[in-house]
Design an enzyme around this catalytic site. Structure first.
Site, PDB file in Angstrom:
ATOM      1  N   HIS A 235     -52.406 -33.283   8.363  1.00 15.46           N
ATOM      2  CA  HIS A 235     -53.351 -34.305   7.877  1.00 15.46           C
ATOM      3  C   HIS A 235     -54.673 -34.355   8.646  1.00 15.46           C
ATOM      4  O   HIS A 235     -54.985 -35.335   9.315  1.00 15.46           O
ATOM      5  CB  HIS A 235     -52.721 -35.704   7.807  1.00 15.46           C
ATOM      6  CG  HIS A 235     -51.770 -36.091   8.893  1.00 15.46           C
ATOM      7  ND1 HIS A 235     -51.964 -35.777  10.208  1.00 15.46           N
ATOM      8  CD2 HIS A 235     -50.605 -36.787   8.841  1.00 15.46           C
ATOM      9  CE1 HIS A 235     -50.964 -36.263  10.916  1.00 15.46           C
ATOM     10  NE2 HIS A 235     -50.126 -36.862  10.113  1.00 15.46           N
ATOM     11  N   ASP A 306     -47.550 -36.789   3.250  1.00 16.30           N
ATOM     12  CA  ASP A 306     -47.285 -37.694   4.364  1.00 16.30           C
ATOM     13  C   ASP A 306     -46.653 -39.001   3.860  1.00 16.30           C
ATOM     14  O   ASP A 306     -46.974 -40.081   4.351  1.00 16.30           O
ATOM     15  CB  ASP A 306     -48.546 -37.970   5.187  1.00 16.30           C
ATOM     16  CG  ASP A 306     -48.240 -38.621   6.530  1.00 16.30           C
ATOM     17  OD1 ASP A 306     -47.056 -38.650   6.929  1.00 16.30           O
ATOM     18  OD2 ASP A 306     -49.177 -39.119   7.175  1.00 16.30           O
TER      19      ASP A 306
HETATM   20  O1  DOR Z   1     -49.347 -43.273   8.980  1.00 16.31           O
HETATM   21  C1  DOR Z   1     -48.400 -42.616   9.413  1.00 16.31           C
HETATM   22  N1  DOR Z   1     -47.132 -43.008   9.210  1.00 16.31           N
HETATM   23  N2  DOR Z   1     -48.637 -41.505  10.095  1.00 16.31           N
HETATM   24  C2  DOR Z   1     -47.647 -40.859  10.751  1.00 16.31           C
HETATM   25  O2  DOR Z   1     -47.918 -39.876  11.378  1.00 16.31           O
HETATM   26  C3  DOR Z   1     -46.272 -41.378  10.735  1.00 16.31           C
HETATM   27  C4  DOR Z   1     -46.052 -42.145   9.516  1.00 16.31           C
HETATM   28  C5  DOR Z   1     -44.754 -42.914   9.551  1.00 16.31           C
HETATM   29  O3  DOR Z   1     -43.721 -42.302   9.838  1.00 16.31           O
HETATM   30  O4  DOR Z   1     -44.761 -44.102   9.245  1.00 16.31           O
END
Ligand code: DOR
Length: 446
Positions: A235, A306
């Site tokens: 990302h 993600d």
């Molecule tokens: O926004 C995010 N949420 N970035 C991450 O790298 C981890 C992810 C999460 O696991 O909630």
């Protein structure tokens, strides 16, 4: 003699390595057996694909499905249900679960949990930590392992490799690709008061600023070069990182996300509040434009959603106590098809980013292209379908998407995995029969 197949996809336009061709595709024993005019051949199942476009099965190489330990947000069944409904045929799942996926026991537990419960094929990352750094060469060889994941900055969960000496040890042990969340931990700690003082997620890109991302990315690339290790920067969100990464493509591969290509600050924070909060943050249009240029130029290798679900109750906590992350596995394909419709990228480039790209950078065996001998994984799309993304379609246990209400053109109509029709027109056909993804660099004897 009339040829017989388990499945024939009849008359669709297929995106093959030879280009776009109108062809029938014959499937036997879960693999592609024939591509071309199959004439009078018979099929146990026949799908009329004349109005559809057939893509190789699209692969989401970054999702967080929360099992074990955080199952109130998501689990492997609900997460992969969303994937299948969204036209995704395989997912790579991240190790920031509870316990973290940092040992062979935790890894094999995930594989056990997946058996008979996943709607799509799956692989899991091993999380890197100071405690397992010296064992990673062994751990990365576990069947079903996608590679190693490093958090250089704190995000959801406890996984963290903040310093160069531990990161150097991680990169020095093993050969498979290391996927890195690149945000500089000391700078994150130093700047957290900015978020606390603001009390509004509009400050998220200021707290976790460009320098926070660039600094970590630069450190990761330098260490990758020093150790000769192949590294994947997850990302990527800034113009500055993309410019830097363009000069380091030998060892380094690059991901960006549909949400960073679609949303922009400050509008997204004004409209969505903490529901637009993720790490690394959604930034302003200068960065979004640069990400599109990096998609166009080829600097970006893959897109990952993600997918990082949190419940509404959790997201409704006052910023910055609200957790970071949003759903995405189910909206990845619709959003990107809409970008194709708008002329922002070609369908061929989308296939490169979500099928051939994942296969190339992670050494996936038998997936990523429509070719004889490959797994019969297909995402069938209707490029002209006009639909509206809405919360009530979302299979995720969290039940929301930041794209609720968005009108898109282009929709995944069927998900076919190893010759089995898993989803057709929004309906799932069980039971779930997802299998671990195979990798050419862990096949015994390879
Ligand atoms: O926004 C995010 N949420 N970035 C991450 O790298 C981890 C992810 C999460 O696991 O909630």
């Amino acid at each position: 003699m009339v040829q017989h197949f388990d499945l024939i996809l009849k008359g669709g336009i297929a995106l093959t390595p030879a280009g776009r061709v109108r062809a029938d595709i014959g499937v036997a024993n879960g693999r592609i057996k024939a591509i071309g005019d199959l004439g009078v051949a018979t099929g146990t199942e026949i799908v009329d694909a004349t109005h559809l476009t057939i893509l190789p099965g699209l692969i989401d190489t970054q999702v967080h499905f929360r099992e074990p330990g955080l199952d109130h947000k998501e689990d492997l069944e609900t997460g992969t249900r969303g994937a299948a409904l969204g036209g995704i045929t395989a997912i790579f799942e991240m190790p920031n679960t509870k316990p973290t996926t940092t040992s062979a026991a935790a890894f094999n537990d995930k594989l056990d949990r997946a058996r008979g419960r996943t709607w799509v094929d799956h692989a899991f990352f091993i999380g890197a930590a100071a405690e397992n750094a010296d064992k990673l060469a062994e751990l990365e060889q576990l069947p079903g392992c996608a590679g190693i994941k490093v958090f250089m900055g704190s995000s959801t969960g406890s996984l963290l490799v903040a310093d160069d000496s531990t990161l150097g040890r991680v990169l020095g042990h093993g050969r498979r690709r290391v996927a890195i969340h690149a945000e500089d931990e000391p700078r994150l700690i130093e700047r957290r008061p900015i978020a606390e003082a603001a009390g509004h997620p509009g400050a998220h890109p200021e707290w976790r600023d460009v320098e926070t991302a660039l600094k970590a990315t630069t450190r990761a690339v330098r260490l990758a070069e020093a150790t000769g290790r192949r590294v994947h920067i997850l990302h990527v969100t800034t113009e500055e990182e993309m410019e830097f990464l363009a000069d380091h493509k030998d060892l380094i591969t690059v991901e960006t996300t549909p949400q960073h290509l679609t949303l922009a600050a400050p509008e997204c924070y004004d409209r969505l509040g903490t529901y637009a909060q993720m790490n690394p943050p959604i930034r302003d249009a200068r960065h979004r434009d640069a990400l599109w240029r990096a998609v166009a130029s080829g600097v970006v290798d893959v897109l990952g959603s993600d997918h990082a679900p949190h419940t509404r109750e959790e997201k409704d906590r006052p910023y910055p106590d609200s957790p970071s992350g949003m759903t995405g596995v189910q909206t990845l394909v619709p959003l990107m098809l809409d970008h194709v419709h708008a002329g922002r990228l070609t369908l061929e480039r989308l296939v490169d980013l979500l099928a051939s790209g994942p296969a190339r950078i992670y050494n996936i065996a038998g997936k990523g292209r429509i070719a004889v001998g490959y797994d019969a994984d297909f995402t069938l799309v209707d490029l002209n379908a006009a639909r509206t993304i809405s919360n009530d379609q979302i299979a995720s246990r969290s039940g929301w998407t930041p794209f609720d209400g968005m009108k898109v053109t282009g929709w995944p109509m069927a998900t076919i995995i190893r010759g089995r029709i898993v989803m057709y027109d929004g309906q799932l056909f069980g039971p779930p029969t997802g299998q671990p993804v195979r990798f050419t660099d862990t096949i015994p004897g390879a």
